[in-house]
Motif scaffolding. Structure first.
Motif, mmCIF file in Angstrom:
data_model
loop_
_atom_site.group_PDB
_atom_site.id
_atom_site.type_symbol
_atom_site.label_atom_id
_atom_site.label_comp_id
_atom_site.label_asym_id
_atom_site.label_seq_id
_atom_site.Cartn_x
_atom_site.Cartn_y
_atom_site.Cartn_z
ATOM 1 N N THR A 1 -19.858 -63.704 -29.844
ATOM 2 C CA THR A 1 -20.678 -62.933 -30.785
ATOM 3 C C THR A 1 -21.914 -63.700 -31.250
ATOM 4 O OG1 THR A 1 -19.333 -63.669 -32.673
ATOM 5 C CG2 THR A 1 -18.716 -61.576 -31.610
ATOM 6 N N SER A 2 -22.093 -64.913 -30.750
ATOM 7 C CA SER A 2 -23.273 -65.679 -31.164
ATOM 8 C C SER A 2 -24.501 -65.208 -30.390
ATOM 9 C CB SER A 2 -23.060 -67.180 -30.935
ATOM 10 O OG SER A 2 -23.202 -67.491 -29.564
ATOM 11 N N ALA A 3 -25.654 -65.471 -30.943
ATOM 12 C CA ALA A 3 -26.907 -65.072 -30.285
ATOM 13 C C ALA A 3 -27.173 -65.893 -29.037
ATOM 14 C CB ALA A 3 -28.068 -65.218 -31.267
ATOM 15 N N THR A 4 -26.640 -67.122 -28.983
ATOM 16 C CA THR A 4 -26.943 -68.022 -27.874
ATOM 17 C C THR A 4 -25.798 -68.202 -26.891
ATOM 18 O OG1 THR A 4 -26.164 -69.959 -29.085
ATOM 19 C CG2 THR A 4 -28.499 -69.365 -29.347
ATOM 20 N N GLY A 5 -24.585 -67.820 -27.291
ATOM 21 C CA GLY A 5 -23.424 -68.071 -26.442
ATOM 22 C C GLY A 5 -22.883 -69.482 -26.591
ATOM 23 N N PHE A 6 -23.335 -70.191 -27.633
ATOM 24 C CA PHE A 6 -22.901 -71.562 -27.883
ATOM 25 C C PHE A 6 -22.605 -71.740 -29.364
ATOM 26 C CE2 PHE A 6 -25.594 -71.872 -24.140
ATOM 27 C CZ PHE A 6 -24.785 -72.593 -23.285
ATOM 28 N N MET A 7 -21.970 -72.842 -29.676
ATOM 29 C CA MET A 7 -21.733 -73.246 -31.065
ATOM 30 C C MET A 7 -22.258 -74.660 -31.231
ATOM 31 S SD MET A 7 -17.773 -72.128 -31.662
ATOM 32 C CE MET A 7 -17.207 -73.164 -30.317
ATOM 33 N N ARG A 8 -22.410 -75.056 -32.475
ATOM 34 C CA ARG A 8 -22.789 -76.426 -32.822
ATOM 35 C C ARG A 8 -21.927 -76.843 -34.005
ATOM 36 N NH1 ARG A 8 -27.909 -77.352 -30.375
ATOM 37 N NH2 ARG A 8 -28.787 -75.419 -29.614
ATOM 38 N N PHE A 9 -21.611 -78.108 -34.081
ATOM 39 C CA PHE A 9 -20.821 -78.622 -35.187
ATOM 40 C C PHE A 9 -21.643 -79.612 -35.990
ATOM 41 C CE2 PHE A 9 -17.412 -77.352 -32.199
ATOM 42 C CZ PHE A 9 -16.812 -76.408 -33.004
ATOM 43 N N GLY A 10 -21.297 -79.768 -37.254
ATOM 44 C CA GLY A 10 -22.071 -80.568 -38.195
ATOM 45 C C GLY A 10 -22.258 -82.021 -37.834
ATOM 46 N N GLU A 11 -21.289 -82.648 -37.174
ATOM 47 C CA GLU A 11 -21.418 -84.073 -36.874
ATOM 48 C C GLU A 11 -22.402 -84.346 -35.739
ATOM 49 O OE1 GLU A 11 -17.861 -86.312 -36.456
ATOM 50 O OE2 GLU A 11 -17.438 -86.127 -38.582
ATOM 51 N N ALA A 12 -22.675 -83.336 -34.921
ATOM 52 C CA ALA A 12 -23.638 -83.475 -33.825
ATOM 53 C C ALA A 12 -24.373 -82.146 -33.670
ATOM 54 C CB ALA A 12 -22.934 -83.868 -32.532
ATOM 55 N N PRO A 13 -25.256 -81.801 -34.617
ATOM 56 C CA PRO A 13 -25.869 -80.470 -34.626
ATOM 57 C C PRO A 13 -26.769 -80.177 -33.431
ATOM 58 C CG PRO A 13 -26.879 -81.881 -36.288
ATOM 59 C CD PRO A 13 -25.692 -82.626 -35.739
ATOM 60 N N ASN A 14 -27.196 -81.179 -32.709
ATOM 61 C CA ASN A 14 -28.049 -80.942 -31.550
ATOM 62 C C ASN A 14 -27.255 -80.767 -30.256
ATOM 63 O OD1 ASN A 14 -30.388 -81.051 -33.083
ATOM 64 N ND2 ASN A 14 -30.476 -83.284 -32.916
ATOM 65 N N LEU A 15 -25.944 -80.920 -30.339
ATOM 66 C CA LEU A 15 -25.083 -80.801 -29.167
ATOM 67 C C LEU A 15 -24.428 -79.423 -29.142
ATOM 68 C CD1 LEU A 15 -23.668 -82.208 -26.741
ATOM 69 C CD2 LEU A 15 -21.893 -82.910 -28.341
ATOM 70 N N ARG A 16 -24.692 -78.647 -28.083
ATOM 71 C CA ARG A 16 -24.062 -77.333 -27.956
ATOM 72 C C ARG A 16 -22.649 -77.511 -27.414
ATOM 73 N NH1 ARG A 16 -28.293 -73.660 -24.685
ATOM 74 N NH2 ARG A 16 -27.312 -74.838 -23.037
ATOM 75 N N VAL A 17 -21.720 -76.733 -27.952
ATOM 76 C CA VAL A 17 -20.328 -76.810 -27.508
ATOM 77 C C VAL A 17 -19.808 -75.407 -27.214
ATOM 78 C CG1 VAL A 17 -19.816 -78.954 -28.744
ATOM 79 C CG2 VAL A 17 -19.456 -76.778 -29.877
ATOM 80 N N GLN A 18 -18.782 -75.326 -26.397
ATOM 81 C CA GLN A 18 -18.195 -74.053 -25.999
ATOM 82 C C GLN A 18 -16.821 -73.817 -26.603
ATOM 83 O OE1 GLN A 18 -20.730 -72.023 -24.415
ATOM 84 N NE2 GLN A 18 -19.118 -71.532 -22.997
#
Length: 177
Positions: A40-57
């Motif tokens: 349901t995300s606009a990008t198809g990815f998530m990010r977490f606070g400890e590494a906000p520039n790293l996309r995760v699945q």
């Protein structure tokens, strides 16, 4: 996901049953939550606070549980996802009927979160009374998950459903009956 949330958090035996067995990667937060977030995300990815520039699945999956314990939790997760989560977020239901298995599901998630948080040092620096209360909760929840206690006692669980999908509408808060 940052150094703190590495896949290995130091369990040599199953963190729940303590059996010596090959440990499985175990979702701390059930995988259906992350699948829904990605889908349901606009990008198809998530990010977490400890590494906000790293996309995760996917969410954090440390090696923590044996196959039997992981399977028991997976069955509860599937039941909750199929009977509660997806029908609500898809706007198919505005209320769900409570079943006692839901308490076991909620307790399993609470146990995983607290147990893994403790294992990564997330409770370091807390006063002893908090550490004792955390240990008591873990012990009580474990006994409940193994049917050694009829209820989590003072470490009770609460399910609060909120509208999180435009198909439900902001005024229609799902109810548990």
């Amino acid at each position: 996901m940052g150094k703190r949330f590495s896949k290995e958090i130091g369990f040599s035996n199953c963190a729940l049953c303590a059996n010596s067995a090959d440990l499985r990667q175990s979702h701390i937060i059930p995988s259906f939550v992350f699948e829904w977030l990605v889908n349901t995300s606009a990008t198809g990815f998530m990010r977490f606070g400890e590494a906000p520039n790293l996309r995760v699945q996917d969410g954090w999956k440390p090696k923590m549980l044996c196959g039997d314990c992981e399977q028991n939790f997976a069955l509860l997760e599937k039941r909750f996802a199929d009977n509660c989560f997806y029908p609500i977020v898809n706007g198919e239901k505005s209320q769900i009927h409570y079943g006692t298995w839901m308490l076991t599901f909620a307790t399993s998630v609470s146990w995983r979160v607290l147990r893994s948080f403790k294992a990564i040092g997330g409770l370091d620096g807390f006063p002893q009374n908090i550490l004792d209360a955390a240990d008591d909760a873990l012990s009580t929840w474990k006994a409940f998950l193994f049917d050694e206690e009829p209820h989590p006692g003072r470490h009770e669980q609460h399910l609060i459903l909120v509208a999180c999908n435009s198909r439900i509408g902001s005024h229609a808060i799902p109810r548990v009956r």
